[in-house]
Enzyme design. Structure first.
Site, PDB file in Angstrom:
ATOM      1  N   GLY A 204       0.960  -0.988  -0.132  1.00  8.60           N
ATOM      2  CA  GLY A 204       0.318   0.331   0.164  1.00  8.60           C
ATOM      3  C   GLY A 204       0.651   1.377  -0.196  1.00  8.60           C
TER       4      GLY A 204
ATOM      5  N   MET B 283      -4.305  -6.736  -7.316  1.00  3.51           N
ATOM      6  CA  MET B 283      -3.296  -7.619  -8.106  1.00  3.51           C
ATOM      7  C   MET B 283      -4.228  -8.612  -9.282  1.00  3.51           C
ATOM      8  SD  MET B 283      -0.372  -6.806  -7.894  1.00  3.51           S
ATOM      9  CE  MET B 283       0.956  -6.242  -7.105  1.00  3.51           C
TER      10      MET B 283
ATOM     11  N   ILE C 143      -7.297  -9.876 -11.979  1.00  5.11           N
ATOM     12  CA  ILE C 143      -7.690  -8.533 -12.794  1.00  5.11           C
ATOM     13  C   ILE C 143      -9.004  -8.655 -13.019  1.00  5.11           C
ATOM     14  CG2 ILE C 143      -8.008  -9.264 -15.634  1.00  5.11           C
ATOM     15  CD1 ILE C 143      -4.953 -10.027 -15.646  1.00  5.11           C
TER      16      ILE C 143
ATOM     17  N   HIS D  32       0.556   1.686 -12.979  1.00  2.26           N
ATOM     18  CA  HIS D  32       1.451   0.514 -13.688  1.00  2.26           C
ATOM     19  C   HIS D  32       3.270   0.293 -13.825  1.00  2.26           C
ATOM     20  CE1 HIS D  32       2.456  -3.464 -15.670  1.00  2.26           C
ATOM     21  NE2 HIS D  32       3.359  -2.905 -16.460  1.00  2.26           N
TER      22      HIS D  32
ATOM     23  N   ASP E  86      -3.980  -3.663 -19.490  1.00  2.00           N
ATOM     24  CA  ASP E  86      -2.496  -2.340 -19.141  1.00  2.00           C
ATOM     25  C   ASP E  86      -3.400  -1.850 -20.283  1.00  2.00           C
ATOM     26  OD1 ASP E  86      -2.034  -2.726 -16.758  1.00  2.00           O
ATOM     27  OD2 ASP E  86      -0.751  -4.426 -17.498  1.00  2.00           O
TER      28      ASP E  86
ATOM     29  N   GLU F 102       9.487   5.139  -5.842  1.00  2.00           N
ATOM     30  CA  GLU F 102      10.233   7.061  -5.379  1.00  2.00           C
ATOM     31  C   GLU F 102      10.331   8.081  -6.757  1.00  2.00           C
ATOM     32  OE1 GLU F 102      12.766   5.227  -1.874  1.00  2.00           O
ATOM     33  OE2 GLU F 102      13.510   6.143  -3.653  1.00  2.00           O
TER      34      GLU F 102
ATOM     35  N   ALA G 137       9.043   7.705  -9.833  1.00  2.00           N
ATOM     36  CA  ALA G 137       7.578   7.829 -10.910  1.00  2.00           C
ATOM     37  C   ALA G 137       5.916   7.288 -10.264  1.00  2.00           C
ATOM     38  CB  ALA G 137       8.001   7.151 -11.625  1.00  2.00           C
TER      39      ALA G 137
HETATM   40  C1  GAR Z   1       3.251  -1.469  -7.459  1.00  2.00           C
HETATM   41  O1  GAR Z   1       4.915  -1.120  -7.697  1.00  2.00           O
HETATM   42  C2  GAR Z   1       2.527  -1.127  -8.484  1.00  2.00           C
HETATM   43  O2  GAR Z   1       2.504   0.064  -9.110  1.00  2.00           O
HETATM   44  C3  GAR Z   1       2.540  -2.677  -9.018  1.00  2.00           C
HETATM   45  O3  GAR Z   1       2.915  -3.576  -7.588  1.00  2.00           O
HETATM   46  C4  GAR Z   1       3.415  -2.562  -6.569  1.00  2.00           C
HETATM   47  C5  GAR Z   1       1.994  -2.122  -5.374  1.00  2.00           C
HETATM   48  O4  GAR Z   1       3.113  -1.791  -4.308  1.00  2.00           O
HETATM   49  N1  GAR Z   1       1.269  -2.711  -9.393  1.00  2.00           N
HETATM   50  C6  GAR Z   1       0.936  -3.623 -10.275  1.00  2.00           C
HETATM   51  O5  GAR Z   1       2.509  -4.182 -10.764  1.00  2.00           O
HETATM   52  C7  GAR Z   1      -0.465  -4.237 -10.979  1.00  2.00           C
HETATM   53  N2  GAR Z   1      -0.345  -4.133 -12.497  1.00  2.00           N
HETATM   54  P1  GAR Z   1       2.241  -0.949  -3.508  1.00  2.00           P
HETATM   55  O6  GAR Z   1       1.150  -2.154  -2.745  1.00  2.00           O
HETATM   56  O7  GAR Z   1       3.401  -0.897  -1.994  1.00  2.00           O
HETATM   57  O8  GAR Z   1       1.889   0.488  -3.989  1.00  2.00           O
END
Ligand code: GAR
Length: 201
Positions: free
Chosen positions: A17, A96, A98, A115, A156, A183, A185
């Site tokens: 998160g 995670m 779809i 993404h 996507d 961090e 982007a």
């Molecule tokens: C992030 O890097 C996000 O872009 C990616 O999972 C991570 C979640 O981190 N999402 C995907 O790959 C979805 N296609 P977070 O739970 O710390 O935000």
């Protein structure tokens, strides 16, 4: 739309998160001012993102496909929560699962995803979490980044809202690259893009 004219946002999460945190911080800082996070939906009960939401007194819900048994039951549980909280906009922040075409078609240009790569590179089915970074390193690209886009029935594949490039560095591991992409982007362009979309709702 909320009574004070702010869009009511639901953030969907599955893990740590940190992108949810970036959105909540952006709200505190006034970067996100046209929308308000009113609900966090987790795809499993162990998502640490739920703790982050509770700390901020944001309503939470868990829709666990394993427990609910089918995609239909999973999406029905989510839709019930969205209706109860009068949601205007959905943000997938590290979600995670779809969503089916029958779900996404009900929310045209109302679902945003972040993404961890520059779409159309390293995206589509199976490209989530560390996988896009592993693929970027395997390909030997020198630049990767993050993309914020609308969600449609193609994984996507929806219209791009924002992108930011990040350099790959010598000796990067997938974990190190993932952190730099977050961090430099994701945590920047996701709140900006959500504000941009909310301001036009
Ligand atoms: C992030 O890097 C996000 O872009 C990616 O999972 C991570 C979640 O981190 N999402 C995907 O790959 C979805 N296609 P977070 O739970 O710390 O935000």
């Amino acid at each position: 739309m909320a009574t004070d004219n702010k869009a009511r946002i639901a953030v969907f999460v599955s893990g740590g998160g940190t992108n949810l945190q970036a959105l909540m911080d952006a709200e505190d800082k006034g970067i996100l001012k046209s929308g308000e996070i009113v609900l966090v939906v987790a795809s499993n009960p162990n998502a640490f993102a739920l703790e982050r939401a509770k700390k901020k007194n944001i309503a939470t819900a868990v829709a666990w496909k394993r427990e609910l048994g089918s995609q239909e039951a999973f999406e029905a549980a989510i839709e019930k929560e969205l209706a109860a909280h009068k949601i205007d906009l959905i943000v997938l922040a590290g979600f995670m699962n779809i969503l089916s075409a029958s779900f996404t078609s009900k929310w045209p240009e109302r679902i945003i995803n972040v993404h961890p790569a520059l779409i159309p590179s390293f995206c589509g089915k199976g490209m989530y979490g560390l996988a896009p970074h592993e693929a970027a390193l395997a390909k030997g690209v020198k630049v990767t980044g993050a993309t914020v886009h609308f969600v449609n029935e193609i994984p996507d594949g929806g219209k791009i809202i924002a992108q930011k490039a990040v350099y790959v560095e010598e000796g990067d591991t997938p974990e190190v690259l993932q952190r730099r992409v977050m961090e430099q982007a994701e945590w920047i362009i996701l709140p900006q893009a959500v504000e941009e979309v909310c301001s036009k709702l």
